[in-house]
Design an enzyme around this catalytic site. Structure first.
Site, PDB file in Angstrom:
ATOM      1  N   THR A 193       0.850  -1.195   0.000  1.00 39.89           N
ATOM      2  CA  THR A 193       0.000   0.000   0.000  1.00 39.89           C
ATOM      3  C   THR A 193       0.880   1.238   0.000  1.00 39.89           C
ATOM      4  O   THR A 193       1.797   1.352   0.810  1.00 39.89           O
ATOM      5  CB  THR A 193      -0.920   0.058   1.232  1.00 39.89           C
ATOM      6  OG1 THR A 193      -0.125   0.091   2.426  1.00 39.89           O
ATOM      7  CG2 THR A 193      -1.892  -1.101   1.255  1.00 39.89           C
ATOM      8  N   ASN A 216       1.525   4.818   0.992  1.00 43.47           N
ATOM      9  CA  ASN A 216       1.018   5.660   2.081  1.00 43.47           C
ATOM     10  C   ASN A 216       1.213   7.136   1.770  1.00 43.47           C
ATOM     11  O   ASN A 216       2.276   7.544   1.307  1.00 43.47           O
ATOM     12  CB  ASN A 216       1.747   5.319   3.388  1.00 43.47           C
ATOM     13  CG  ASN A 216       1.419   3.933   3.906  1.00 43.47           C
ATOM     14  OD1 ASN A 216       1.492   2.953   3.164  1.00 43.47           O
ATOM     15  ND2 ASN A 216       1.064   3.852   5.175  1.00 43.47           N
ATOM     16  N   GLU A 258      -3.990   4.709   2.829  1.00 43.12           N
ATOM     17  CA  GLU A 258      -3.102   3.771   2.129  1.00 43.12           C
ATOM     18  C   GLU A 258      -3.782   3.235   0.891  1.00 43.12           C
ATOM     19  O   GLU A 258      -4.883   2.717   0.976  1.00 43.12           O
ATOM     20  CB  GLU A 258      -2.832   2.549   2.998  1.00 43.12           C
ATOM     21  CG  GLU A 258      -2.246   2.775   4.335  1.00 43.12           C
ATOM     22  CD  GLU A 258      -2.120   1.433   5.038  1.00 43.12           C
ATOM     23  OE1 GLU A 258      -1.791   0.433   4.368  1.00 43.12           O
ATOM     24  OE2 GLU A 258      -2.392   1.392   6.239  1.00 43.12           O
TER      25      GLU A 258
HETATM   26  P1  ADP Z   1       4.927   0.962   3.640  1.00 45.61           P
HETATM   27  O1  ADP Z   1       4.541   0.549   4.992  1.00 45.61           O
HETATM   28  O2  ADP Z   1       6.215   1.741   3.604  1.00 45.61           O
HETATM   29  O3  ADP Z   1       3.807   1.677   2.952  1.00 45.61           O
HETATM   30  P2  ADP Z   1       4.293  -1.413   2.115  1.00 45.61           P
HETATM   31  O4  ADP Z   1       4.743  -2.767   2.490  1.00 45.61           O
HETATM   32  O5  ADP Z   1       2.850  -1.043   2.306  1.00 45.61           O
HETATM   33  O6  ADP Z   1       5.238  -0.376   2.848  1.00 45.61           O
HETATM   34  O7  ADP Z   1       4.687  -1.226   0.621  1.00 45.61           O
HETATM   35  C1  ADP Z   1       4.359  -0.047  -0.019  1.00 45.61           C
HETATM   36  C2  ADP Z   1       5.277   0.349  -1.125  1.00 45.61           C
HETATM   37  O8  ADP Z   1       5.295  -0.636  -2.166  1.00 45.61           O
HETATM   38  C3  ADP Z   1       4.705   1.594  -1.765  1.00 45.61           C
HETATM   39  O9  ADP Z   1       5.087   2.782  -1.121  1.00 45.61           O
HETATM   40  C4  ADP Z   1       5.279   1.522  -3.143  1.00 45.61           C
HETATM   41  O10 ADP Z   1       6.561   2.104  -3.128  1.00 45.61           O
HETATM   42  C5  ADP Z   1       5.438   0.028  -3.416  1.00 45.61           C
HETATM   43  N1  ADP Z   1       4.436  -0.560  -4.350  1.00 45.61           N
HETATM   44  C6  ADP Z   1       4.780  -1.399  -5.355  1.00 45.61           C
HETATM   45  N2  ADP Z   1       3.689  -1.793  -6.039  1.00 45.61           N
HETATM   46  C7  ADP Z   1       2.620  -1.190  -5.478  1.00 45.61           C
HETATM   47  C8  ADP Z   1       1.198  -1.208  -5.772  1.00 45.61           C
HETATM   48  N3  ADP Z   1       0.704  -1.950  -6.775  1.00 45.61           N
HETATM   49  N4  ADP Z   1       0.378  -0.464  -4.983  1.00 45.61           N
HETATM   50  C9  ADP Z   1       0.896   0.262  -3.960  1.00 45.61           C
HETATM   51  N5  ADP Z   1       2.219   0.320  -3.642  1.00 45.61           N
HETATM   52  C10 ADP Z   1       3.081  -0.397  -4.389  1.00 45.61           C
HETATM   53  N1  RBF Z   2      -6.683  -2.851   8.377  1.00 51.50           N
HETATM   54  C1  RBF Z   2      -7.513  -3.171   9.395  1.00 51.50           C
HETATM   55  O1  RBF Z   2      -7.092  -3.200  10.540  1.00 51.50           O
HETATM   56  N2  RBF Z   2      -8.846  -3.454   9.168  1.00 51.50           N
HETATM   57  C2  RBF Z   2      -9.385  -3.433   7.918  1.00 51.50           C
HETATM   58  O2  RBF Z   2     -10.582  -3.681   7.760  1.00 51.50           O
HETATM   59  C3  RBF Z   2      -8.522  -3.106   6.814  1.00 51.50           C
HETATM   60  N3  RBF Z   2      -8.991  -3.093   5.556  1.00 51.50           N
HETATM   61  C4  RBF Z   2      -8.141  -2.781   4.511  1.00 51.50           C
HETATM   62  C5  RBF Z   2      -8.628  -2.770   3.209  1.00 51.50           C
HETATM   63  C6  RBF Z   2      -7.794  -2.456   2.148  1.00 51.50           C
HETATM   64  C7  RBF Z   2      -8.350  -2.453   0.757  1.00 51.50           C
HETATM   65  C8  RBF Z   2      -6.414  -2.164   2.394  1.00 51.50           C
HETATM   66  C9  RBF Z   2      -5.502  -1.851   1.260  1.00 51.50           C
HETATM   67  C10 RBF Z   2      -5.928  -2.179   3.686  1.00 51.50           C
HETATM   68  C11 RBF Z   2      -6.775  -2.486   4.764  1.00 51.50           C
HETATM   69  N4  RBF Z   2      -6.322  -2.512   6.069  1.00 51.50           N
HETATM   70  C12 RBF Z   2      -7.165  -2.813   7.098  1.00 51.50           C
HETATM   71  C13 RBF Z   2      -4.983  -1.970   6.371  1.00 51.50           C
HETATM   72  C14 RBF Z   2      -3.916  -2.966   6.534  1.00 51.50           C
HETATM   73  O3  RBF Z   2      -3.878  -3.317   7.890  1.00 51.50           O
HETATM   74  C15 RBF Z   2      -2.641  -2.222   6.106  1.00 51.50           C
HETATM   75  O4  RBF Z   2      -2.643  -2.075   4.727  1.00 51.50           O
HETATM   76  C16 RBF Z   2      -1.404  -2.865   6.597  1.00 51.50           C
HETATM   77  O5  RBF Z   2      -1.329  -2.656   7.966  1.00 51.50           O
HETATM   78  C17 RBF Z   2      -0.175  -2.275   5.926  1.00 51.50           C
HETATM   79  O6  RBF Z   2       0.013  -0.932   6.253  1.00 51.50           O
HETATM   80 MG    MG Z   3       1.837   0.864   3.007  1.00 52.56          MG
END
Ligand code: ADP
Ligand code: RBF
Ligand code: MG
Length: 157
Positions: A29, A31, A81
């Site tokens: 995701t 952020n 996110e």
């Molecule tokens: P963080 O906690 O730093 O957000 P994540 O594990 O959620 O780390 O990974 C997010 C990172 O992955 C994004 O900031 C982006 O750089 C990268 N990324 C690669 N592909 C995607 C995608 N399809 N959607 C969102 N983020 C992506």
């Molecule tokens: N986190 C929760 O604690 N509860 C949720 O219902 C929840 N729904 C999510 C739905 C989507 C589509 C996404 C992308 C994330 C969701 N998350 C939820 C957040 C998830 O915990 C988070 O992406 C991870 O902690 C990574 O930052």
């Molecule tokens: Mg993220």
């Protein structure tokens, strides 16, 4: 269908989160920084949303977004996110993320296990994929917001 305060247009840089999305969930995701989160209209509730997204003014892809405190992890900082339904070759940190949020999927849930959280998110992705085929919502893919230099604060539809 769109709900209160929607559509919402947002632009911002992608910052580092907790690093849990890809590692623990297999669902990365992108952020937003806290200033983008603060720009959300007050009537947009926390929850799971869907819409369209672009990176650095590139192609527009489907997206799902979580807005809130992630009850499963009990975050203290409200986050926005975005998971983009597209395979990118690498990290997107520092890139410009543009999104239009067009609809609400469900409130945030405190799932019983990591497995259930992952299943929940995968269900959201499936639902969003279908809902975005609706002509009114598909139309946002080609919205001028993605192609012209406009201030998202001026856009309400
Ligand atoms: P963080 O906690 O730093 O957000 P994540 O594990 O959620 O780390 O990974 C997010 C990172 O992955 C994004 O900031 C982006 O750089 C990268 N990324 C690669 N592909 C995607 C995608 N399809 N959607 C969102 N983020 C992506
Ligand atoms: N986190 C929760 O604690 N509860 C949720 O219902 C929840 N729904 C999510 C739905 C989507 C589509 C996404 C992308 C994330 C969701 N998350 C939820 C957040 C998830 O915990 C988070 O992406 C991870 O902690 C990574 O930052
Ligand atoms: Mg993220």
């Amino acid at each position: 269908m769109s709900g209160k305060g929607l559509p919402h247009f947002a632009v911002g840089r992608i910052v580092k989160g907790f690093g849990r999305g890809s590692k623990e969930l297999g669902i990365p995701t992108a952020n937003y920084s806290p200033d983008v989160v603060e720009n959300l209209p007050k009537n947009v509730d926390t929850g799971v949303y869907f819409g369209w997204a672009s990176i650095d003014r590139g192609d527009v892809h489907k997206m799902v977004m979580s807005i809130g405190w992630n009850p499963f992890y009990q975050n203290s900082q409200k986050s926005m996110e975005t998971h983009i339904m597209h395979k990118f070759p690498g990290d997107l940190y520092g890139a410009e993320l543009r999104v239009v949020i067009v609809g609400f999927l469900r409130p945030e849930v405190n799932f019983d296990s990591l497995e259930d959280l992952i299943k929940g998110i995968n269900g959201d992705i499936e639902n969003a994929e279908k809902l975005l085929e609706n002509a009114d919502l598909a139309a946002y893919r080609t919205h001028k917001f993605f192609t012209e230099p406009i201030d998202p604060a001026q856009l309400t539809s």
